[in-house]
Scaffold this motif. Structure first.
Motif, PDB file in Angstrom:
ATOM      1  N   ARG A   5      13.379 -27.603 -33.540  1.00 41.79           N
ATOM      2  CA  ARG A   5      12.648 -26.496 -34.145  1.00 41.79           C
ATOM      3  C   ARG A   5      12.742 -25.186 -33.363  1.00 41.79           C
ATOM      4  O   ARG A   5      11.996 -24.255 -33.629  1.00 41.79           O
ATOM      5  CB  ARG A   5      11.186 -26.904 -34.344  1.00 41.79           C
ATOM      6  CG  ARG A   5      11.045 -28.023 -35.372  1.00 41.79           C
ATOM      7  CD  ARG A   5       9.611 -28.457 -35.584  1.00 41.79           C
ATOM      8  NE  ARG A   5       9.534 -29.471 -36.628  1.00 41.79           N
ATOM      9  CZ  ARG A   5       9.388 -29.219 -37.920  1.00 41.79           C
ATOM     10  NH1 ARG A   5       9.298 -27.969 -38.332  1.00 41.79           N
ATOM     11  NH2 ARG A   5       9.330 -30.198 -38.802  1.00 41.79           N
ATOM     12  N   ARG A   6      13.653 -25.114 -32.414  1.00 43.32           N
ATOM     13  CA  ARG A   6      13.924 -23.846 -31.743  1.00 43.32           C
ATOM     14  C   ARG A   6      15.361 -23.449 -32.055  1.00 43.32           C
ATOM     15  O   ARG A   6      16.239 -24.295 -32.113  1.00 43.32           O
ATOM     16  CB  ARG A   6      13.713 -23.969 -30.237  1.00 43.32           C
ATOM     17  CG  ARG A   6      12.259 -24.282 -29.874  1.00 43.32           C
ATOM     18  CD  ARG A   6      12.049 -24.303 -28.383  1.00 43.32           C
ATOM     19  NE  ARG A   6      10.671 -24.603 -28.041  1.00 43.32           N
ATOM     20  CZ  ARG A   6      10.200 -24.670 -26.792  1.00 43.32           C
ATOM     21  NH1 ARG A   6      11.020 -24.463 -25.779  1.00 43.32           N
ATOM     22  NH2 ARG A   6       8.932 -24.946 -26.589  1.00 43.32           N
ATOM     23  N   TYR A   7      15.580 -22.163 -32.223  1.00 50.48           N
ATOM     24  CA  TYR A   7      16.909 -21.704 -32.632  1.00 50.48           C
ATOM     25  C   TYR A   7      17.954 -22.053 -31.582  1.00 50.48           C
ATOM     26  O   TYR A   7      18.912 -22.750 -31.870  1.00 50.48           O
ATOM     27  CB  TYR A   7      16.905 -20.194 -32.881  1.00 50.48           C
ATOM     28  CG  TYR A   7      16.090 -19.742 -34.062  1.00 50.48           C
ATOM     29  CD1 TYR A   7      15.747 -20.634 -35.078  1.00 50.48           C
ATOM     30  CD2 TYR A   7      15.650 -18.432 -34.174  1.00 50.48           C
ATOM     31  CE1 TYR A   7      15.011 -20.221 -36.168  1.00 50.48           C
ATOM     32  CE2 TYR A   7      14.912 -18.005 -35.266  1.00 50.48           C
ATOM     33  CZ  TYR A   7      14.586 -18.903 -36.260  1.00 50.48           C
ATOM     34  OH  TYR A   7      13.861 -18.482 -37.335  1.00 50.48           O
ATOM     35  N   GLY A   8      17.793 -21.530 -30.354  1.00 50.96           N
ATOM     36  CA  GLY A   8      18.741 -21.813 -29.296  1.00 50.96           C
ATOM     37  C   GLY A   8      20.139 -21.309 -29.618  1.00 50.96           C
ATOM     38  O   GLY A   8      20.351 -20.471 -30.488  1.00 50.96           O
ATOM     39  N   GLU A  27      23.447 -25.434 -26.884  1.00 53.01           N
ATOM     40  CA  GLU A  27      22.183 -26.125 -26.623  1.00 53.01           C
ATOM     41  C   GLU A  27      21.931 -27.209 -27.671  1.00 53.01           C
ATOM     42  O   GLU A  27      21.401 -28.275 -27.364  1.00 53.01           O
ATOM     43  CB  GLU A  27      21.037 -25.112 -26.596  1.00 53.01           C
ATOM     44  CG  GLU A  27      21.105 -24.174 -25.406  1.00 53.01           C
ATOM     45  CD  GLU A  27      20.052 -23.088 -25.455  1.00 53.01           C
ATOM     46  OE1 GLU A  27      19.299 -22.951 -24.467  1.00 53.01           O
ATOM     47  OE2 GLU A  27      19.971 -22.375 -26.478  1.00 53.01           O
ATOM     48  N   HIS A  28      22.315 -26.946 -28.909  1.00 49.23           N
ATOM     49  CA  HIS A  28      22.183 -27.966 -29.947  1.00 49.23           C
ATOM     50  C   HIS A  28      23.133 -29.125 -29.677  1.00 49.23           C
ATOM     51  O   HIS A  28      22.757 -30.296 -29.839  1.00 49.23           O
ATOM     52  CB  HIS A  28      22.462 -27.356 -31.328  1.00 49.23           C
ATOM     53  CG  HIS A  28      21.331 -26.536 -31.856  1.00 49.23           C
ATOM     54  ND1 HIS A  28      20.442 -27.005 -32.799  1.00 49.23           N
ATOM     55  CD2 HIS A  28      20.932 -25.279 -31.561  1.00 49.23           C
ATOM     56  CE1 HIS A  28      19.546 -26.072 -33.069  1.00 49.23           C
ATOM     57  NE2 HIS A  28      19.822 -25.008 -32.332  1.00 49.23           N
TER      58      HIS A  28
END
Length: 316
Positions: free
Chosen positions: A273-276, A280-281
């Motif tokens: 739920r964080r863009y990043g 990072e994903h």
């Protein structure tokens, strides 16, 4: 190096010039890349606006007239949002089209979850007769796009081409059908799909495993997997850039007559739920090289002793 999506519009524009049977259907996204093509071929470059259901319906209508439509937008708007039209307008009417997506699983994190589609290939798997290409390099994307748009003598194949910002360092000679053997070993088989190849090669450096490279995942190259397991054993790891486990059923079916194990690695189900950033994903889903090495090694190290499999049955 250009990206797969940057390669897409010039390649398809050339095909529009070469083949009067090719058409392009857009829903605003990607329109700038076809500005010149739209001026030259106003009747074959159609922008329907932000209407994704109409996007698919228009493409199906063109296909019913004998055209070869190339339909493009982000994966979440191409497969998920208009899925009923993909199922009925293309599938039920038994007409072909080339769906070309962008944004992949999480190529534009700032767009949020509405612009992410890790479940796209799994969703298409609920339908019959789709070919799915997942290139790992812009050169491969060009090859597979040309293959898809010219597919079938009647140009009625249903093809999905999944473009991504993520890319391997170099292209391989893909043919729109077969898995390629990139490395040979005797302790297991790792199937790297599209842009996952470089990470898989780094993760398996020094491990005694066979690495297969898959850019056409549907139909699944069961023969290549079976041949690889004859020398490397029947422990199989699938590393896919979309929903983890998408191809485990296909791998299990390919090895149904022998004892085997399959580990499916890919994008996890929990929503981040964080863009990043993309990197990072990748790390959060365990798809970076260090994480893959640990997950693959742990799987291979937990092999259980089994009786010898005996001779294999010849597949029908």
């Amino acid at each position: 190096m250009d990206t797969m999506r940057e390669r897409f519009a010039p390649v398809v524009t050339r095909l529009l010039d070469e083949d009067p049977g090719v058409a392009v259907v857009l829903a605003e996204i990607g329109r700038d890349g076809f500005a010149e093509a739209e001026r030259r071929h106003p009747d074959r470059v159609v922008n329907v606006g932000i209407r994704e259901q109409l996007l698919i319906g228009t493409g199906a209508g063109l296909a019913l007239t004998g055209m070869r439509p190339v339909i493009h937008t982000f994966a979440s708007f191409l497969v998920e949002r208009p899925f009923e039209q993909v199922k009925l307008d293309l599938g039920h009417q038994d007409v072909g089209a080339v769906l070309v997506s962008a944004a992949a699983s999480f190529d534009w994190p700032a767009g949020g979850y509405t612009h992410m589609a890790p479940g796209d290939v799994a969703l298409l798997d609920t339908l019959d007769g789709w070919t799915v290409h997942v290139p790992g390099h812009p050169d491969e994307a060009e090859t597979l796009l040309r293959h898809a748009i010219g597919a079938g003598e009647g140009k009625d194949d249903k093809v999905y081409v999944r473009l991504s910002v993520q890319s391997n360092e170099r292209a391989l000679a893909v043919d729109g059908q077969r898995f390629l053997t990139v490395r040979e070993g005797r302790r297991g088989v790792v199937v790297a799909v599209g842009p996952m190849l470089d990470a898989v090669l780094a993760a398996t450096e020094g491990l005694d495993v066979t690495v297969l490279y898959a850019t056409t995942v549907r139909p699944f190259d069961a023969g290549a997997l079976r041949r690889a397991t004859e020398a490397a054993g029947t422990d199989v790891v699938l590393v896919e850039p979309y929903l983890a486990g998408t191809s485990t059923t296909a791998a299990n079916d390919a090895l149904a007559d022998v004892p085997h194990r399959v580990l499916g690695l890919g994008v996890g189900r929990p929503e981040l739920r964080r863009y990043g950033q993309i990197e990072e994903h990748v790390t959060a889903h365990g798809l970076d090289a260090p994480s893959l090495r640990k997950r693959i090694s742990d799987f291979l190290d937990t092999r259980v002793n089994r009786p010898a499999a005996g001779p294999r049955l010849t597949p029908a």
